[in-house]
Every structure is written in C-alpha cells, then in structure tokens.
Design an enzyme around this catalytic site. Sequence first.
Site, PDB file in Angstrom:
ATOM      1  N   PRO A   5       0.842  -1.203   0.000  1.00  0.00           N
ATOM      2  CA  PRO A   5       0.000   0.000   0.000  1.00  0.00           C
ATOM      3  C   PRO A   5       0.872   1.246   0.000  1.00  0.00           C
ATOM      4  O   PRO A   5       1.974   1.243   0.537  1.00  0.00           O
ATOM      5  CB  PRO A   5      -0.786  -0.116   1.296  1.00  0.00           C
ATOM      6  CG  PRO A   5       0.016  -1.007   2.165  1.00  0.00           C
ATOM      7  CD  PRO A   5       0.781  -1.926   1.262  1.00  0.00           C
ATOM      8  N   GLU A   6       0.393   2.296  -0.635  1.00  0.00           N
ATOM      9  CA  GLU A   6       1.124   3.564  -0.622  1.00  0.00           C
ATOM     10  C   GLU A   6       0.450   4.521   0.356  1.00  0.00           C
ATOM     11  O   GLU A   6      -0.564   4.206   0.974  1.00  0.00           O
ATOM     12  CB  GLU A   6       1.202   4.140  -2.033  1.00  0.00           C
ATOM     13  CG  GLU A   6       1.977   3.186  -2.966  1.00  0.00           C
ATOM     14  CD  GLU A   6       2.812   3.899  -4.015  1.00  0.00           C
ATOM     15  OE1 GLU A   6       3.213   5.050  -3.801  1.00  0.00           O
ATOM     16  OE2 GLU A   6       3.071   3.283  -5.054  1.00  0.00           O
TER      17      GLU A   6
END
Length: 293
Positions: free
Chosen positions: A2-3
Amino acid sequence: MPELPEVEVVRRGLERWVAHRTVAEVEVLHPRAVRRHVAGADDFAHRLKGHHIGTPRRRGKYLWLPLEETNESVLAHLGMSGQLLVQPHETPDEKHLRIRVRFADSLGTELRFVDQRTFGGLSLHDNTPDGLPDVIAHIARDPLDPLFDDEAFHQALRRRRTTVKRALLDQSLISGVGNIYADEALWRARVHYERPTANLTRPVTAELLGHVRDVMNAALAVGGTSFDSLYVNVNGESGYFDRSLDAYGREGLPCRRCGTPMRRRPWMNRSSYFCPKCQRPPRPSAAGSAARA
Ligand SMILES: [Zn+2]
C-alpha cells in the site's frame, strides 16, 4: 505494498472507529503476526489490556496506534496483504484472521488484523520524544506533513550523487512516495526518472514536490469516499486509484499529453513508466557540467 494514500484512508477509518476506546482483550491467533514483538504473544496481549487507544498516527506508509497512559505505540505492518478491519462481533471470522482486539464498551465492534500472507503484523514499541515508535525514528517526514521542509529537501537532493526517482523512494529523505506515485509525479513534472538530483533547480524541485502532493491528494480524495463505512482495509497494490493514473501501468498507451506511446523500463526490480518525448533522458554529461557550473 500500500502507498501513503491507502494507509491514510485506513488511518482515518481507525480514527473514526477505534480511537479513544479501551482495550478489553487481545487474542493472537497466529504467532507470526506478532513476531516483531520479541517478548511474545502473551506479553503483547497483556500490555495492551486496559489502555485507551489514542488518535492513530501516520508517517509515510507507517501507521501506529498510540496507547494512552503509556509512552508506547502499536505499530501496524501491513506488508503485502495486511488489513485492519473494524467488524461487528457477530461477523464470522475471516479465514486469515491473525489478531483480534475487543473493546470495553457496548459499540458492538472489534478490531481485526487479517493477513493472508502473514508478512505483516502488529508490534508494541516505545515512543521517541516526537511520539514516533522508536523503530521508525529514522523515517523522514512525508510530503503531506505540514512540517515537511521543502528547502531542506532541495538542499539534500543537491548534495546527493543519486537520481531523482531513487531519491523520491529514499525513506530517509522523504517518506511515503512509492513506485506508482513517483512515476505519476515525474510524468506530470516532465522529469526523466534517471535525472541526477545534483543539478535540479529549485523551481524543478518545487514543481516536482507540488505534483507529488497533488497525486497523493487526488488519490486520497478518491479513497476518502470509501472509508465512511464500518469496513476499512488496505488491499496491496491494486488500490482504488487505477483509473486516474497517467503513467504507471500504461506501457504502449498514448501519453495523455502528447500521444507518444508510453514506455516501461526495468528499474531496481520494479518498473518505471514514462513518456519518451515529454520526459527526455539526461545527457551523459549533464550532471558533470552542472556540477562545474
Ligand atoms: Zn508525452
């Protein structure tokens, strides 16, 4: 992985549904999920019990829950497949449920850490004076942090003998920028990913940072529409944001600015996507001549 925008969406969900509740009981269903807590599962459960969860915090892609009444925080490692879910008690356990946190109130929900691949987990750490878990004290502020110092970042870029995309992914310079948002911001700024940082001008750095913030805020605006439910989660790389990407994943498709087919090149075990016309590669002598100027 995930960013930053995905992690921030989770943080907001936790702030709404978990903050200020008191831990009644912690159940560790798989020891791997607490392997970073060296004292073990029983110690982890015991030390959370009875504490209030403070306002969840984030720096870059790191997310943690401060424990009120202590100087400690629970750090969440989402890994490749980790999810934090707030579920009604009666919801059947997920197949890959690893940790359950019950609360001492009558809201009827519990916090669940679900992780198919068990690369992620939860761990308890002492805080630094800044309120960060000590194990992430070296992580730089992220570009959405009001205290991020643009000028210091520019000066650090100028001092480094590195290239611009490597610098954007260097968590000790700037945190929370992953491969996807780096490619997006570089495309918007018309900067090639291998451009040396030593000759970046202040306006180029400023424009690049502006685009980094814009793509993250745009992603947050999209993701933010889905967090307003009981179910908060992070699902790896796919994210919510694929449709709004201009560079990442668009190999062979026309550049949205000039129509030239976009290219993909292998880059540090990943890929870089760019427009060969809008983002010209650096000339071999560019770094040297700029350094002499
Ligand atoms: Zn183009």
